[in-house]
Scaffold this motif. Structure first.
Motif, mmCIF file in Angstrom:
data_model
loop_
_atom_site.group_PDB
_atom_site.id
_atom_site.type_symbol
_atom_site.label_atom_id
_atom_site.label_comp_id
_atom_site.label_asym_id
_atom_site.label_seq_id
_atom_site.Cartn_x
_atom_site.Cartn_y
_atom_site.Cartn_z
ATOM 1 N N ARG A 7 120.192 34.962 72.864
ATOM 2 C CA ARG A 7 120.245 36.031 73.842
ATOM 3 C C ARG A 7 121.293 35.731 74.913
ATOM 4 N NH1 ARG A 7 113.917 37.681 75.031
ATOM 5 N NH2 ARG A 7 113.444 38.474 72.937
ATOM 6 N N ALA A 63 118.643 50.950 65.163
ATOM 7 C CA ALA A 63 119.181 51.153 66.509
ATOM 8 C C ALA A 63 118.888 52.571 66.967
ATOM 9 C CB ALA A 63 120.681 50.900 66.525
ATOM 10 N N THR A 64 118.478 52.701 68.207
ATOM 11 C CA THR A 64 118.169 54.018 68.763
ATOM 12 C C THR A 64 119.193 54.461 69.798
ATOM 13 O OG1 THR A 64 116.728 52.964 70.407
ATOM 14 C CG2 THR A 64 115.699 53.748 68.366
ATOM 15 N N ARG A 65 120.014 53.508 70.278
ATOM 16 C CA ARG A 65 121.061 53.832 71.255
ATOM 17 C C ARG A 65 122.361 53.185 70.816
ATOM 18 N NH1 ARG A 65 119.278 52.510 77.255
ATOM 19 N NH2 ARG A 65 118.751 50.492 76.331
ATOM 20 N N LEU A 113 121.864 49.432 69.801
ATOM 21 C CA LEU A 113 120.783 48.749 70.499
ATOM 22 C C LEU A 113 119.432 49.239 70.022
ATOM 23 C CD1 LEU A 113 123.152 49.622 72.850
ATOM 24 C CD2 LEU A 113 121.838 47.900 74.073
ATOM 25 N N THR A 114 118.504 48.315 69.911
ATOM 26 C CA THR A 114 117.103 48.624 69.686
ATOM 27 C C THR A 114 116.365 48.192 70.940
ATOM 28 O OG1 THR A 114 117.307 48.259 67.306
ATOM 29 C CG2 THR A 114 115.086 48.215 68.236
ATOM 30 N N GLY A 115 115.955 49.146 71.742
ATOM 31 C CA GLY A 115 115.436 48.808 73.059
ATOM 32 C C GLY A 115 116.561 48.239 73.897
ATOM 33 N N THR A 116 116.349 47.026 74.406
ATOM 34 C CA THR A 116 117.399 46.361 75.188
ATOM 35 C C THR A 116 118.130 45.301 74.386
ATOM 36 O OG1 THR A 116 115.795 44.745 76.032
ATOM 37 C CG2 THR A 116 116.138 46.756 77.343
ATOM 38 N N ARG A 117 117.837 45.208 73.100
ATOM 39 C CA ARG A 117 118.432 44.173 72.248
ATOM 40 C C ARG A 117 119.578 44.749 71.445
ATOM 41 N NH1 ARG A 117 117.908 42.675 66.989
ATOM 42 N NH2 ARG A 117 116.362 44.329 66.655
ATOM 43 N N ASP A 151 120.975 57.985 70.739
ATOM 44 C CA ASP A 151 121.299 58.225 72.137
ATOM 45 C C ASP A 151 122.575 57.465 72.498
ATOM 46 O OD1 ASP A 151 121.155 58.816 74.900
ATOM 47 O OD2 ASP A 151 120.003 56.994 75.282
#
Length: 333
Positions: free
Chosen positions: A8, A77-79, A38-42, A108
């Motif tokens: 990270r 990934a959502t974003r 990104l998946t969430g903040t990752r 997004d």
């Protein structure tokens, strides 16, 4: 395509992200469009493509967008964040085409940036307090992200050409390997004449075991040993023994890198494909892509290279191979 297999990094700003991108890709991008998923903040995935000429954007966009959507969805990934590297004249037409098409999906678009001459510009943020029209200067060398990446063992070559050169044929050793390959081919013919295909397969299995033992002990094959291995690897049953033994360990990537660089060029497709496989499993999509290109340049019809090329273009993550190899795994020629 990369599925980052990195520790990270504490990314809290656009400058942090831009400092991290070269470590996600393995090299510093230029004249490029990078998509970070990104998946969430990752960060789940990152990909890079050459920027098209402005007049060619429309023809380029359809296939590119489809491949990026597949990649982002396969990585869950959502974003997404798009980053163009280069002058506004080439970056802006690509961004203007890509962003609306991504936004029309279930992805997004978190931000769209341009990096030019040490400054970044946002296409989506209009707040002059954080995104002035003359850009925001940033210096990766002064960023804590660079320190974190280096301490974590990440690396970034100067450019893509340097990554290509890292697995390119070696110079002075080429004559010795070519000579050793001629002797190895004669040895293979004699072995087939004396022991048939069964004897050839047994010899190949032993060569693979010897290879693994040597590199696990932080040594390398001699020219004669490497030549013998590379004249045997084109046999699918032997190649598959090496394939099933290859995973994401760093020394496996180093092993196939060494063999790919030193192999007689007409025989490079199998080891380059196995390098691509090891790099992909490790999450190093940039190296995997370069290795696939090397394999296909040597043999455009090589099935394993074609299969890996399709997987990389589709953005498949290495997790699809969890539990691999299965007993009775079929041979791919």
């Amino acid at each position: 395509m990369n599925s980052p297999n990195n520790p990270r990094l504490p990314i809290t700003s656009p400058a942090d992200l831009l400092t991290a991108v070269p470590y996600l890709l393995g090299f510093h991008p230029t004249d490029s469009l990078v998509i970070v998923g990104l998946t969430g903040t990752r960060i789940a995935v990152a990909s890079r493509a050459d920027l098209p000429q402005p007049s060619q954007v429309a023809a380029w966009a359809d296939d590119y967008i489809l491949s990026q959507i597949r990649m982002l969805r396969n990585a869950a990934a959502t974003r997404a964040i798009a980053v163009g590297y280069g002058p506004a004249a080439t970056v802006t037409p690509a961004i203007d085409t890509v962003i609306p098409r991504l936004a029309a999906t279930d992805i997004d678009v978190f931000d769209a940036l341009r990096v030019t001459d040490g400054r970044y510009f946002s296409y989506l943020c209009q707040d002059p307090a954080c995104c002035p029209t003359d850009g925001v200067p940033f210096d990766p060398q002064r960023s804590d992200i660079t320190m974190h990446a280096i301490v974590a063992g990440c690396h970034a070559l100067p450019d893509r050409a340097a990554l290509v050169a890292s697995i390119a044929p070696t110079g002075d050793a080429r004559v010795a390997v070519t000579r050793a390959t001629a002797h190895a081919r004669a040895r293979r013919r004699a072995l087939i004449s004396e022991a048939g295909r069964g004897g050839l397969i047994r010899a190949g299995e032993q060569a693979v075991r010897d290879m693994l033992a040597r590199y696990a002990d932080e040594q390398t094959l001699t020219d004669d040993e490497l030549a013998w291995l590379t004249v045997l690897l084109p046999v699918p049953a032997i190649r598959d023994v090496a394939w099933r033994a290859t995973d994401a360990q760093p020394w496996h990537v180093a092993m196939w890198t060494d063999i790919t660089r030193r192999a007689h060029p007409p025989l490079v497709a199998p080891p380059a494909s196995l390098l691509a496989f090891a790099a992909w499993r490790r999450g190093d999509g940039a190296l995997a892509s370069i290795a696939v290109d090397r394999a296909l340049a040597a043999n455009p019809a090589y099935t394993l290279a074609q299969l890996l090329d399709q997987a990389l273009r589709a953005g498949l993550t290495p997790s699809v191979l969890d539990g691999w190899p299965h007993p009775g795994q079929p041979t791919i020629a």
